[in-house]
Design a protein around this motif. Structure first.
Motif, PDB file in Angstrom:
ATOM      1  N   THR A  85      -7.680  -0.144  -0.459  1.00 64.47           N
ATOM      2  CA  THR A  85      -8.673  -0.872  -1.231  1.00 64.47           C
ATOM      3  C   THR A  85      -9.663  -1.473  -0.247  1.00 64.47           C
ATOM      4  O   THR A  85      -9.279  -2.074   0.751  1.00 64.47           O
ATOM      5  CB  THR A  85      -8.049  -1.990  -2.081  1.00 64.47           C
ATOM      6  N   GLY A 123     -10.613   0.859  -4.973  1.00 73.58           N
ATOM      7  CA  GLY A 123      -9.385   1.513  -4.563  1.00 73.58           C
ATOM      8  C   GLY A 123      -9.610   2.976  -4.261  1.00 73.58           C
ATOM      9  O   GLY A 123     -10.425   3.639  -4.915  1.00 73.58           O
ATOM     10  N   ARG A 124      -8.888   3.472  -3.245  1.00 73.50           N
ATOM     11  CA  ARG A 124      -9.036   4.873  -2.852  1.00 73.50           C
ATOM     12  C   ARG A 124      -7.675   5.445  -2.487  1.00 73.50           C
ATOM     13  O   ARG A 124      -6.814   4.745  -1.957  1.00 73.50           O
ATOM     14  CB  ARG A 124      -9.963   4.989  -1.628  1.00 73.50           C
ATOM     15  N   ASN A 125      -7.511   6.725  -2.766  1.00 76.78           N
ATOM     16  CA  ASN A 125      -6.353   7.479  -2.291  1.00 76.78           C
ATOM     17  C   ASN A 125      -6.853   8.489  -1.266  1.00 76.78           C
ATOM     18  O   ASN A 125      -7.637   9.377  -1.589  1.00 76.78           O
ATOM     19  CB  ASN A 125      -5.665   8.223  -3.442  1.00 76.78           C
ATOM     20  N   PRO A 172      -4.008   2.665  -5.786  1.00 76.21           N
ATOM     21  CA  PRO A 172      -4.619   2.109  -4.572  1.00 76.21           C
ATOM     22  C   PRO A 172      -3.665   1.084  -3.965  1.00 76.21           C
ATOM     23  O   PRO A 172      -2.576   0.834  -4.500  1.00 76.21           O
ATOM     24  CB  PRO A 172      -5.880   1.431  -5.124  1.00 76.21           C
ATOM     25  N   ASP A 207       0.813  -1.223   0.000  1.00 79.05           N
ATOM     26  CA  ASP A 207       0.000   0.000   0.000  1.00 79.05           C
ATOM     27  C   ASP A 207       0.844   1.269   0.000  1.00 79.05           C
ATOM     28  O   ASP A 207       0.319   2.362   0.208  1.00 79.05           O
ATOM     29  CB  ASP A 207      -0.970   0.014   1.183  1.00 79.05           C
ATOM     30  N   ASN A 249      -2.865   4.760   0.504  1.00 74.87           N
ATOM     31  CA  ASN A 249      -3.406   4.023  -0.635  1.00 74.87           C
ATOM     32  C   ASN A 249      -4.202   2.852  -0.075  1.00 74.87           C
ATOM     33  O   ASN A 249      -3.676   2.038   0.683  1.00 74.87           O
ATOM     34  CB  ASN A 249      -2.274   3.512  -1.527  1.00 74.87           C
TER      35      ASN A 249
END
Length: 624
Positions: free
Chosen positions: A526, A517-519, A408, A383, A524
């Motif tokens: 998921t 997935g996200r920032n 992500p 990550d 980072n």
């Protein structure tokens, strides 16, 4: 009876003497091992531990007196990433550190990491883990490899111990755990060095033209605070030049920086890598002790000379800290490395040879996993950001802007460890089949430890089933990793000890329900979105069914889901739906309530076992 016994003993002694006289003195002793790991670094020792835990005779050969590689021998004892994805051997290592220091909060000494420790303690923890494997793991320290070759279906490796004694070791499976992929090269494996072009990788941020530039290395130093009145100033290093360090921290020599990088206060620069017991890891990337040299293809003698120069650069930085920043109370720790100069055994290599493997993992595959199928073959998760160190290369301004390219959290496909056209060889550490760009995140300690554990599992399964490495079912490797508490998908929804953790992991790698997935700032992530409502259009079951799932678009109730599963022949209990629901460890059965994605995953996993229904190849394609 006594006379006959004496005759037998005398004959045996004569035979031994005869054999000794007839055997050439220069012929090395030969021994056989099932799995041989060359390189006891982060991935190498993890591979050895995993293989041995599966009760497969395993040997690890390591040149230095220590195991652990970049985590210990190179002094990079502030772990980057995976704080929320602690699992497997990496998780055990981190847990043991927390126990040694008195709790997790005691590891949060520096601001670069939440897991900071003294290198010698890390080495002790890994040694304890290796020792616990008993007779199945033989760790040969201070032992070098002189030659590697394939003889029939086995590998023949000539090794030499610290006393100059040579031995031949034959092995069925060979694992390259070296820092620079030296074994892969010796075995004739095709590999890449430097940055690929965009046309080679398909990566949108890759350079137009390929180049041979690799990341800076760092000769780390562990400093110790000897008290406010101490003067630990070292002798001025040969050729000392303070100019490269002027903007490392706020001081009278600061010049205007064209890079836009922050100039940190000296205290922040030092505490960046603070580790327990008043020590500091000096691995400072901003005008600090990063050093550029491409030593990958050098001879051992040439490497030693290059590393001497890197050492001198780090000592120059230390002299700058002591004399220009006024921190003469900080000196090289005298209780860390058992080396004459108190520095690590070797530098921190951020980049290696990268093999041409059965799978090729890129930054685009990490950023958009469902545009590719590699996620189905995941054996390690990460990550951390795509972090590249090119500051000391003279052409660094002309390189792509790789400053923490957003991705992500991701998983790494198994095929990156397997070189094309070579059987019986597994490659780990930083030499796996990934692009130069994504190596900026796959190179980090937690990922490399997991790659090693997966390599060990793969090697052991090959031996336990008496089949070639490349015939081992990917799903079987993933099963072993899940049984060892590892992540194969980087989902943050459930901890690894949750009763439904493995379900989410298994359903995740089938792609039947897909994560998001996200920032989030620096993070980072998921998420499986376990508690979100189940939507019919979110189910991707076509590969596993002979007919339509029979659900209309939109939210799906618990009752509708159970009816659809039974109509499709799902292997559910013949009991009532409510009793079946309870037997699966699910709560609050209500046929009118909208089902959650977690509930759907549990029911589908039990009813169809899609994880084991279809095999996958190294590219993540289903094999029918």
């Amino acid at each position: 009876m006594m006379f006959n016994t004496m005759k037998v003993c005398l004959c045996a002694l004569l035979c031994v003497l005869c054999i000794a006289q007839c055997t050439p003195k220069d012929e090395p002793y030969v021994e056989h091992i099932d799995v041989l790991v060359i390189g006891g670094g982060a991935s190498g020792i993890a591979a050895g531990i995993q293989s041995a835990r599966m009760e497969v005779p395993t040997m690890v050969v390591e040149e230095t007196p220590w195991i652990g590689g970049m985590l210990t021998s190179a002094g990079v004892s502030c772990v980057d990433g995976n704080y929320n994805l602690r699992s497997g051997i990496f998780g055990e290592f981190a847990d043991s550190l927390a126990k040694r220091y008195g709790g997790w909060e005691e590891l949060k000494t520096g601001w670069v990491s939440h897991i900071n420790f003294e290198p010698h303690v890390g080495q002790e923890v890994l040694t304890d883990m290796a020792t616990s494997c008993g007779e199945y793991l033989d760790v040969r320290r201070q032992t070098s490899v002189r030659d590697v070759k394939k003889v029939g279906d086995s590998w023949e490796v000539l090794i030499m111990d610290k006393d100059g004694n040579e031995y031949k070791v034959t092995a069925d499976v060979l694992i390259d755990g070296t820092e620079l992929g030296d074994v892969a090269k010796a075995c004739g494996v095709e590999y890449r060095i430097g940055m690929e072009s965009a046309s080679q990788t398909g990566e949108s941020i890759a350079p137009e033209k390929a180049n041979d530039i690799i990341q800076d290395l760092t000769y780390v130093a562990i400093l110790k605070d000897y008290g406010p009145d101490a003067d630990m100033t070292i002798a001025k290093p040969e050729g000392y030049d303070p100019a490269p360090f002027y903007n490392s921290a706020v001081n009278p020599h600061n010049t205007l920086s064209e890079t836009g990088q922050t100039i940190w206060p000296a205290e922040n620069m030092i505490t960046y890598g603070a580790i327990p017991n008043g020590k500091y890891m000096i691995n400072w990337p901003i005008y600090g002790n990063d050093y550029y040299v491409n030593s990958i293809e050098m001879t051992p003698e040439e490497r030693n000379e290059a590393y001497k120069a890197a050492k001198n650069f780090t000592l120059s930085f230390l002299y700058f800290i002591q004399t220009e920043l006024g921190m003469k109370n900080l000196g090289l720790a005298d209780d860390e490395f058992p080396t004459e100069d108190k520095l690590p055994f070797f530098p921190y290599h951020r980049e290696s040879r990268r093999i041409v493997g059965e799978a090729f993992f890129t930054v685009d595959a990490a950023a958009r996993p469902y545009d590719f199928n590699y996620y189905r073959t995941g054996i390690a998760v990460g990550d951390y950001a795509v972090d590249h160190h090119h500051f000391r290369h003279p052409q660094w301004r002309n390189l792509p802007d790789l400053h923490f390219y957003p991705i992500p959290s991701y998983n790494v496909p198994m095929g990156v460890m397997l070189p094309k056209n070579t059987e019986g060889l597994i490659v780990a550490e930083k030499s796996v089949s990934v692009s130069n760009l994504v190596n900026g995140t796959t190179r980090l300690q937690p990922v490399v430890l997991q790659l090693g554990q997966a390599a060990g599992a793969l090697a052991a399964l090959s031996q336990l089933n008496d089949i070639p490495v490349k015939e081992v079912d990917i799903r079987k490797v993933q099963e072993v990793l899940l049984a060892s508490g590892c992540y194969i998908m980087p989902y943050l929804d459930l901890p690894s000890d949750h009763p439904h953790f493995k379900v989410l992991q298994r359903i995740g790698v089938t792609g039947i329900l897909r994560g998001e997935g996200r920032n989030v700032g620096w993070a980072n992530q998921t998420w499986f979105r376990a508690e979100d409502p189940l939507l019919a259009e979110d189910l991707y079951m076509e590969e596993f069914l002979h007919g339509d799932i029979g659900l209309d678009e939109g939210a799906v109730t618990v009752g509708e889901m159970m009816t659809a599963v039974r109509n499709l022949g799902g292997r559910l209990s013949s009991a009532s739906d409510s009793e079946c629901w309870k037997s699966l460890g699910l709560d609050s059965y209500d046929p009118e309530r909208v089902a959650t994605r977690l509930e759907a995953a549990v029911v589908i996993d039990s009813a169809f076992d899609p994880f084991n229904m279809l095999k996958v190849d190294y590219n993540g394609n289903y094999i029918r």
